[in-house]
Design a protein around this motif. Structure first.
Motif, PDB file in Angstrom:
ATOM      1  N   GLN A 282       6.589  -0.700   9.514  1.00 40.61           N
ATOM      2  CA  GLN A 282       6.694  -0.226  10.888  1.00 40.61           C
ATOM      3  C   GLN A 282       6.256   1.227  11.038  1.00 40.61           C
ATOM      4  N   ASN A 285       8.425   7.994  11.139  1.00 46.90           N
ATOM      5  CA  ASN A 285       8.473   9.217  11.939  1.00 46.90           C
ATOM      6  C   ASN A 285       9.442  10.160  11.256  1.00 46.90           C
ATOM      7  N   GLU A 334       5.712  12.983  21.295  1.00 46.19           N
ATOM      8  CA  GLU A 334       7.082  12.745  21.752  1.00 46.19           C
ATOM      9  C   GLU A 334       7.098  11.590  22.748  1.00 46.19           C
ATOM     10  N   GLY A 335       8.109  10.746  22.649  1.00 50.33           N
ATOM     11  CA  GLY A 335       8.245   9.627  23.568  1.00 50.33           C
ATOM     12  C   GLY A 335       7.537   8.370  23.129  1.00 50.33           C
ATOM     13  N   SER A 336       6.861   8.406  21.992  1.00 56.34           N
ATOM     14  CA  SER A 336       6.175   7.201  21.508  1.00 56.34           C
ATOM     15  C   SER A 336       7.204   6.147  21.120  1.00 56.34           C
ATOM     16  N   SER A 337       6.862   4.907  21.367  1.00 56.82           N
ATOM     17  CA  SER A 337       7.780   3.816  21.035  1.00 56.82           C
ATOM     18  C   SER A 337       7.703   3.425  19.569  1.00 56.82           C
ATOM     19  N   SER A 338       6.630   3.832  18.881  1.00 57.88           N
ATOM     20  CA  SER A 338       6.437   3.452  17.484  1.00 57.88           C
ATOM     21  C   SER A 338       5.572   4.494  16.782  1.00 57.88           C
ATOM     22  N   GLU A 341       1.687   4.594  17.112  1.00 64.92           N
ATOM     23  CA  GLU A 341       0.973   5.180  18.244  1.00 64.92           C
ATOM     24  C   GLU A 341       0.441   6.586  17.951  1.00 64.92           C
TER      25      GLU A 341
END
Length: 573
Positions: A282, A285, A334-338, A341
């Motif tokens: 996955q 981060n 910032e704010g990425s779901s995965s 991205e």
């Protein structure tokens, strides 16, 4: 800056193989520890290794975390990469401890007893409890008047560390005050507001207001520096050729000291991580702000140079975690779901690698790059040309046909080992625990049986290599390990690495005692107790430093490596 075309220090290691120990220092405790491994334990581990013929001991990053509890557990997510974590101080080794008033000494002894009881426990490590006790003790020792010679030594240290130390100490003092204010507000109304600091430009006026606490945090760094110097001196005096190998983390916390004092050369609104791969399907981060490539260059790479110089002060070498980040980093908005991205952002690798080589050459130290993962093929060749060693892990090396790579085809300029801290100890890996753990945490992208079958095939292929080289008996019908017990299989795997031309070979301390629990599971935060696992044996009981000389597995594995590398037999002859 004029940088060397090639780092000369690693070239001196091409004459023969050398081996050493690899350990997570916080997990390696003795009867005198305060519940957490410390710098005195590091010196003792180095002495034990040197007595067995080891040339180095590689430890986790020792970078500073927060100034007060709660502390971040991960040594790879520090507050700063330039300064050291006082959590690792041995209180009793500070010279001023000997001049404490009787009442203060009794108080410190009481604090020590409260934490030493945890040393023999196999339960999760409690950094916060250990650090809280040490801070209380350190405050008492700091107040002891220093002799003129000691005072001069302290002044020289502060002058040498310069503005960077002053800024870090100011951040520490302000963070301590903010944490105290937040705790008072929480006690008053039940809320828990996050501590807030003034902007760096507005904080200068607060230096005089907090001069005493600033001095305390500068002093902590001085005594850390002294104890690290003593550990390296012990390693070299015991016969180690290299001594301490320090680890440099990829980055820092977004709310830590470096993010506050170095904000002008760090990028905002993004985090560093890694794209999906076969081991982390996955992606990852790491919650760390990256260097801003343009601003860092415009600053003359000052923060980067200062960081390297501090880490290399008392080191025989440095391991650079994810050294590929000196070429490019995976930036995640910032704010990425995965993490998928994100995108790669490139750096001036000639400048960053060149400065690394320059500072290492000045310090007489070697450089090892952790060059695993996704990278462009030319990167390893470039690092080798500059005299920077790479990293090979037995389970990750394959040939073009997808079969385990023959050890004779490994790189010479390399640190080769069976294991890494992001995998279970080898006993656990052989049992497939890395698959079962990831399945329990929801980190698999395919059925667990498929993953287990793939793991068994991978392990079988490596064991076949060991059999081909005569390190394990031919496989009978009664077991995939050729009838050999777990200990013998692990020793055979390390003997297999010794067939490689690699200049450096690493032995994970967890493998030398038969530990099974994973230190870190990438892709998790609170789901797994990363970086809180103490050193234990195959029975799950705590293993202390004093236990190592009488631990049969420890002696046997080190003797096997000594024999494989230089022909010294298991009796030491």
């Amino acid at each position: 800056m004029v940088t060397p075309d090639r780092l000369a220090t690693t070239g001196r290691l091409s004459d023969r193989q050398r081996w050493g120990l690899m350990a997570q220092l916080y997990s390696v405790r003795s009867r005198r520890s305060w519940g957490i491994g410390d710098f005195a334990d590091l010196a003792d581990l180095a002495a034990l290794g040197a007595g067995e013929g080891a040339s180095f001991v590689l430890v986790n990053p020792l970078h500073a975390s927060g100034p007060v509890p709660p502390l971040e557990d991960s040594p790879y997510l520090p507050s700063t990469r330039r300064f050291v974590n006082p959590l690792y101080l041995r209180i009793e080794d500070i010279p001023e401890y000997g001049y404490l008033p009787a009442e203060d000494r009794a108080r410190i002894e009481e604090l020590a007893r409260g934490r030493r009881s945890a040393n023999s426990s196999a339960a999760l490590l409690d950094r916060d409890a250990s650090y809280a006790a040490k801070l209380a003790a350190l405050d008492l020792v700091w107040r002891v008047p220093r002799s003129p010679a000691r005072e001069q030594a302290y002044a020289r240290f502060c002058a040498g560390a310069g503005q960077g130390l002053a800024d870090f100490a100011l951040w520490s003092a302000l963070t301590e005050r903010a944490a105290s204010s937040a705790a008072e507000a929480s006690a008053a109304d039940g809320a828990s507001p996050a501590p807030e600091l003034p902007a760096p430009a507005e904080a200068g006026r607060l230096r005089e207001e907090h001069v005493e606490r600033i001095d305390f945090y500068r002093w902590l760094q001085w005594v850390c520096d002294e104890q690290l110097e003593a550990a390296q001196r012990t390693a070299l005096a015991g016969g180690m050729e290299i001594g301490l190998l320090h680890d440099l983390a990829v980055g820092v916390r977004p709310d830590g000291a470096d993010a506050w004092t170095l904000s002008e050369v760090l990028a905002a609104g993004v985090s560093v991580g890694a794209p999906p791969d076969m081991f982390n399907q996955q992606g990852q981060n790491w919650s760390q702000p990256p260097w801003h490539p343009t601003r860092l260059a415009e600053s003359g790479y000052a923060a980067y140079r200062d960081m390297l110089r501090t880490i290399l002060r008392h080191a025989g070498g440095i391991r650079v975690d994810h050294i590929l980040g000196l070429f490019r980093l995976w930036w995640i908005p910032e704010g990425s779901s995965s993490p998928a991205e994100g995108t790669y952002v490139h750096y001036d690798h000639e400048a960053l690698v060149g400065i690394l080589a320059l500072e290492a050459q000045r310090a007489g130290a070697i450089v090892i790059g952790e060059d695993l993962g996704t990278f462009e093929p030319w990167v390893r060749d470039y690092l080798a040309e500059r005299g920077v060693f790479g990293t090979s892990i037995l389970w990750f090396e394959y040939d073009d046909a997808g079969a385990p790579l023959a050890p004779e085809k490994y790189r010479q300029g390399c640190l080769t080992s069976v294991n890494t801290h992001d995998l279970p100890p080898t006993a656990g890996y052989l049992a497939g625990e890395h698959v079962r753990l990831r399945e329990s945490l929801g980190l698999l992208e395919r059925p667990v049986e498929e993953e287990l079958e793939a793991a068994r095939a991978e392990i079988s292929g490596v064991l076949d290599l060991a059999r081909e080289r005569g390190l394990l008996p031919a496989s009978p019908a009664d077991g995939a390990e050729g009838g050999a017990d777990e200990q013998r299989v692990i020793e055979a795997l390390y003997e297999l690495t010794a067939l490689a031309p690699s200049s450096l070979l690493g032995i994970a301390l967890v493998d030398a005692v038969g530990d099974r629990r994973t230190q870190n599971q990438p892709g998790t935060h609170r789901e797994y107790p990363n970086w809180r696992i103490p050193l234990t044996g195959p029975d799950g009981a705590a293993v202390l430093l004093e236990d190592l000389p009488a631990t049969a597995r420890f002696a046997s594995l080190l003797a096997a490596m000594r024999e494989a590398v230089d022909g010294t037999d298991r009796a030491g002859g």
